[in-house]
Design a protein around this motif. Sequence first.
Motif, PDB file in Angstrom:
ATOM      1  N   ALA A 134     -23.564  18.014  -6.076  1.00 60.89           N
ATOM      2  CA  ALA A 134     -24.354  17.877  -4.853  1.00 60.89           C
ATOM      3  C   ALA A 134     -24.996  16.496  -4.823  1.00 60.89           C
ATOM      4  CB  ALA A 134     -25.425  18.961  -4.800  1.00 60.89           C
ATOM      5  N   LEU A 135     -25.477  16.116  -3.671  1.00 58.82           N
ATOM      6  CA  LEU A 135     -26.146  14.820  -3.523  1.00 58.82           C
ATOM      7  C   LEU A 135     -27.598  15.067  -3.129  1.00 58.82           C
ATOM      8  CD1 LEU A 135     -25.706  11.750  -3.551  1.00 58.82           C
ATOM      9  CD2 LEU A 135     -25.129  11.885  -1.131  1.00 58.82           C
ATOM     10  N   VAL A 136     -28.531  14.516  -3.893  1.00 64.20           N
ATOM     11  CA  VAL A 136     -29.958  14.731  -3.641  1.00 64.20           C
ATOM     12  C   VAL A 136     -30.693  13.397  -3.687  1.00 64.20           C
ATOM     13  CG1 VAL A 136     -29.883  17.043  -4.667  1.00 64.20           C
ATOM     14  CG2 VAL A 136     -30.508  15.081  -6.095  1.00 64.20           C
ATOM     15  N   ARG A 137     -31.935  13.422  -3.240  1.00 61.50           N
ATOM     16  CA  ARG A 137     -32.823  12.281  -3.451  1.00 61.50           C
ATOM     17  C   ARG A 137     -34.139  12.813  -4.010  1.00 61.50           C
ATOM     18  NH1 ARG A 137     -35.860   9.938   1.923  1.00 61.50           N
ATOM     19  NH2 ARG A 137     -36.465  11.925   2.867  1.00 61.50           N
ATOM     20  N   GLN A 138     -34.825  11.986  -4.797  1.00 65.19           N
ATOM     21  CA  GLN A 138     -36.076  12.434  -5.400  1.00 65.19           C
ATOM     22  C   GLN A 138     -37.230  12.136  -4.462  1.00 65.19           C
ATOM     23  OE1 GLN A 138     -36.822  10.995  -9.389  1.00 65.19           O
ATOM     24  NE2 GLN A 138     -37.967  12.872  -9.873  1.00 65.19           N
ATOM     25  N   LYS A 139     -38.151  13.102  -4.363  1.00 64.56           N
ATOM     26  CA  LYS A 139     -39.304  12.961  -3.487  1.00 64.56           C
ATOM     27  C   LYS A 139     -40.501  12.418  -4.270  1.00 64.56           C
ATOM     28  CE  LYS A 139     -39.491  17.244  -1.935  1.00 64.56           C
ATOM     29  NZ  LYS A 139     -39.887  18.363  -1.045  1.00 64.56           N
ATOM     30  N   SER A 140     -41.526  12.032  -3.552  1.00 66.34           N
ATOM     31  CA  SER A 140     -42.697  11.422  -4.180  1.00 66.34           C
ATOM     32  C   SER A 140     -43.413  12.381  -5.133  1.00 66.34           C
ATOM     33  CB  SER A 140     -43.681  10.937  -3.107  1.00 66.34           C
ATOM     34  OG  SER A 140     -44.074  12.028  -2.269  1.00 66.34           O
TER      35      SER A 140
END
Length: 312
Positions: free
Chosen positions: A73-79
């Motif tokens: 899967a493709l994710v991004r990290q949040k603050s």
Amino acid sequence: MIKEELKNQLKKNLLDDMFTTQEQRDDAKREKVIDIKITDIDDFPKHPFKVLANEDMKNMIASVKEYGVLSPALVRQKSDGRYEMLSGHRRKFASQCANLNTIPCIVRNLTDDEATILMIDSNLSQREKILPSERAFAYKMKLEAIKHQGRKECLTSTPLVEKLSSEIIGSENNESREQVRRYIRLTYLNTELLDLVDNGTIAFRPAVELSYLKKDEQEILVDFIKYNQSTPSLEQAIKLKKLSQENLLDVDEMHDILSSLKPNQKSKLKFDRERLRTVLPKNIEENKIEDYVVKSIEYYTKYLRHKNRESR
């Protein structure tokens, strides 16, 4: 303060160059697949694509149970340290159903607009079946993201940015700019009408025209469709839109328009099949019944004409 930070960064870069090889530095920049706890991954806000527990999902769950998740899967990290799913909502759901704790992911650093565009593009390209409502909200989200980027990058007028954005979306999905606009209009339909578009009860082009109706008018239309088991043709939808824009559409007008015979409608004769069978020869084949009935009517009509002439 700024000078001190700049010095520290220069020192770090110098140390990196001295004690690491170019291969190591390139490897550090390369995207890696890592296992992330499913409970640490949030769905993308207002994700326009549905995750349905249908037959395809059953097959995916079975595959995940046997082989695991083959495509990360493709994710991004949040603050806050958690992750946001960009591409892989169905794989995440299948993994949960398969009682897996983690899912393989690629973490990518993206802005909100970049994340939205990537999420839309990856789903549009990977999903085999896309409902009209999914495509409608996906195009709308991407349009807003591209327009936002355009406003930041140049002082272009909003109508021009919107036009160029629609053309970009259309060219990437083999659609005209006008067709993109039509899809986005569907987002103005209420949930019940949109469901009828998704299941094919209301055709696409009439649905676009109906999207111009006011909320209360759409609610009345839903009731009419449920009660009469009939949906508007394109011609009827255009009439409804016109009266709505002129503030002349009321319940009576809507009923008159929707009760009129559609151009493609023809009255159909209905017969009780069992009753018909009682007067037909028992040995007649099913596929010859229509011809037999037509010829019988022709013969009976000739008989009546002949009898009428004799009585004169």
